[in-house]
Design a protein around this motif. Sequence first.
Motif, mmCIF file in Angstrom:
data_model
loop_
_atom_site.group_PDB
_atom_site.id
_atom_site.type_symbol
_atom_site.label_atom_id
_atom_site.label_comp_id
_atom_site.label_asym_id
_atom_site.label_seq_id
_atom_site.Cartn_x
_atom_site.Cartn_y
_atom_site.Cartn_z
ATOM 1 N N GLU A 176 -63.315 -40.894 6.125
ATOM 2 C CA GLU A 176 -64.378 -40.702 5.006
ATOM 3 C C GLU A 176 -65.673 -40.548 5.648
ATOM 4 O O GLU A 176 -65.954 -41.543 6.482
ATOM 5 N N THR B 175 -71.321 -35.376 4.082
ATOM 6 C CA THR B 175 -69.949 -34.652 4.147
ATOM 7 C C THR B 175 -70.372 -33.473 5.166
ATOM 8 O O THR B 175 -71.481 -33.025 5.414
ATOM 9 N N TYR C 65 -58.557 -43.252 -5.061
ATOM 10 C CA TYR C 65 -59.414 -42.777 -4.537
ATOM 11 C C TYR C 65 -59.462 -41.018 -5.283
ATOM 12 O O TYR C 65 -58.558 -40.396 -5.282
ATOM 13 N N ARG D 59 -56.418 -41.940 1.992
ATOM 14 C CA ARG D 59 -57.673 -42.792 1.121
ATOM 15 C C ARG D 59 -57.053 -43.713 -0.087
ATOM 16 O O ARG D 59 -57.875 -44.418 -0.508
ATOM 17 N N PHE E 191 -59.161 -37.939 -4.222
ATOM 18 C CA PHE E 191 -59.128 -37.192 -3.253
ATOM 19 C C PHE E 191 -59.163 -35.603 -3.770
ATOM 20 O O PHE E 191 -59.310 -34.668 -3.083
ATOM 21 N N GLN F 209 -56.815 -45.539 7.482
ATOM 22 C CA GLN F 209 -57.742 -44.515 8.538
ATOM 23 C C GLN F 209 -58.137 -45.374 9.812
ATOM 24 O O GLN F 209 -58.128 -45.101 10.707
ATOM 25 N N PRO G 48 -67.816 -40.935 -3.035
ATOM 26 C CA PRO G 48 -66.433 -41.479 -2.812
ATOM 27 C C PRO G 48 -66.483 -42.806 -3.461
ATOM 28 O O PRO G 48 -67.134 -43.674 -3.159
ATOM 29 N N LYS H 190 -59.109 -48.234 3.349
ATOM 30 C CA LYS H 190 -59.414 -47.824 4.556
ATOM 31 C C LYS H 190 -58.586 -48.086 5.536
ATOM 32 O O LYS H 190 -58.683 -47.654 6.885
ATOM 33 N N GLU I 186 -62.301 -34.154 -3.078
ATOM 34 C CA GLU I 186 -62.587 -33.875 -1.483
ATOM 35 C C GLU I 186 -61.758 -32.661 -1.269
ATOM 36 O O GLU I 186 -62.150 -31.803 -0.387
#
Length: 484
Positions: free
Chosen positions: A152, A456, A232, A228, A234, A30, A21, A27, A237
């Motif tokens: 993450e 992950t 990012y 994110r 994503f 988050q 990532p 961040k 993901e």
Amino acid sequence: MFVSVRELKMSSFDPENHSTPSPTAEKLIQYLATLSATLAAVTAGNYLGWSSPALPLYNQKDTLTLVDDEQSWVGSLLPLGALVGAIPAGWIADKVGRKKAILMIGVPYLICWFIIGFAPSPLWLFVARFFAGAAIGATTVVVPLYVSEIAEPAIRGTLGALFQLQITIGISLGYLTGLIKNLKWIAVTSALTPAALLLVFLFMPETPVWLIGQDRRDDAERAMERLRGKSYPFPQELAQLESNRKSQRMQKASFAELKNHKRAVLISFGLMILQQLSGINAVIFYAEELFKAEGSALSPTACTGIMGVAQVFATCVSMLLIDKAGRRILLMTSSSVMGLCLIAVALHFYFQSGVQSTGIPWAPLIFLTIYVIMFAIGFGPVPWIMVNEVSPTNVVGTIGSAAAMLNWSLAFAVTKIFINMKLVIGLPLSFGMFALICLTGTIFIAAIIPETKGKTREEIQMKLHRIRKMETKNDTVANDQTTL
């Protein structure tokens, strides 16, 4: 439904080719989402710490009259309620979503403070403490789950440790509200935290993991972009989450499903058993009594205050270390040092009870403080983080609920039994038994617990099933050749 090792292999990406990532991922949201969600943990800690300053204020003018037995129920109904509240929490979080479940928890938190502050009889006080305990039990299931799913991998451990930090802050705030010296105003002041939870968390995103599980791909993409940042990658993901969902055949999971995830259950339950049987609640709940009964260099209140402050700072240290040193080394260090400290405390109590009272006055304060610090660094936050890291997505709520139920059952048992242990076998042998459990825990961790730092969910499941990278790659190539 059971996910075979073959299915897990076929759905897995190659970790060697997995692009890391972006380090420039945003961040802030988050951290904000985690801080707002863990306001529930602050409230839980506040309820836990409330009884220490509040119970002495009863039996005075314009307050309820509580006999000793009623005061004991005020304390013990909290873990009993937590046990009950943990049972449906995972199922509710799977049904309505992590975000709505946390908002639902905030409602009884808020209402129960006002019932406690203005209770017309002991019965109302009992009811409020029980339902507040139920909210605490649900908090220990849903909040770590939410944090684990929005974070993450690079900062998942740090954000997860915020849960334990917020609990210790809440306990400290519970102690500080005693300075108000008025039960009604203590309750009103304490109600500000769940009110802030309901107000602030309302604007936080749902977890992409749950949204993917509900086939809400567009909502998951928007949530991921918000968590994110636009820069990012994503979509990759999200594709991985969808692959996991298909391979795990997402469905309503029951407790009977746990037999198909034996290693995740063993790790989750084992850590919860070790956490509670390490004797932490016996030390925290009866610290003043221990210092008063066996003697120390400072007053019991001062010693307890030092332990509380040390626990907050140690949890901050854990946040800094957990994504650098790793979960496994923190657990092993924590259990080993805790065991040695308890041996030292047991020896002090043994010599203190002798004819010549040769115990060292500073020993209880020094070694119990180190014990609490090491608990806050490892055995406090890490088990809650690992329950959500090692559990497959389709049963994470079920395993989380079962683990929380086990945790609160043992917390209630240790709290109740410790007084009898002290009377029947004495403090030296009691702490010796706790020390043996801690040292046994070190062996369990070394043999069973995998390192999950920076991995992950899919990589963790591969490791639990002992799927080697080369094995996965070869199977994928063979599958491609068959297809061609």
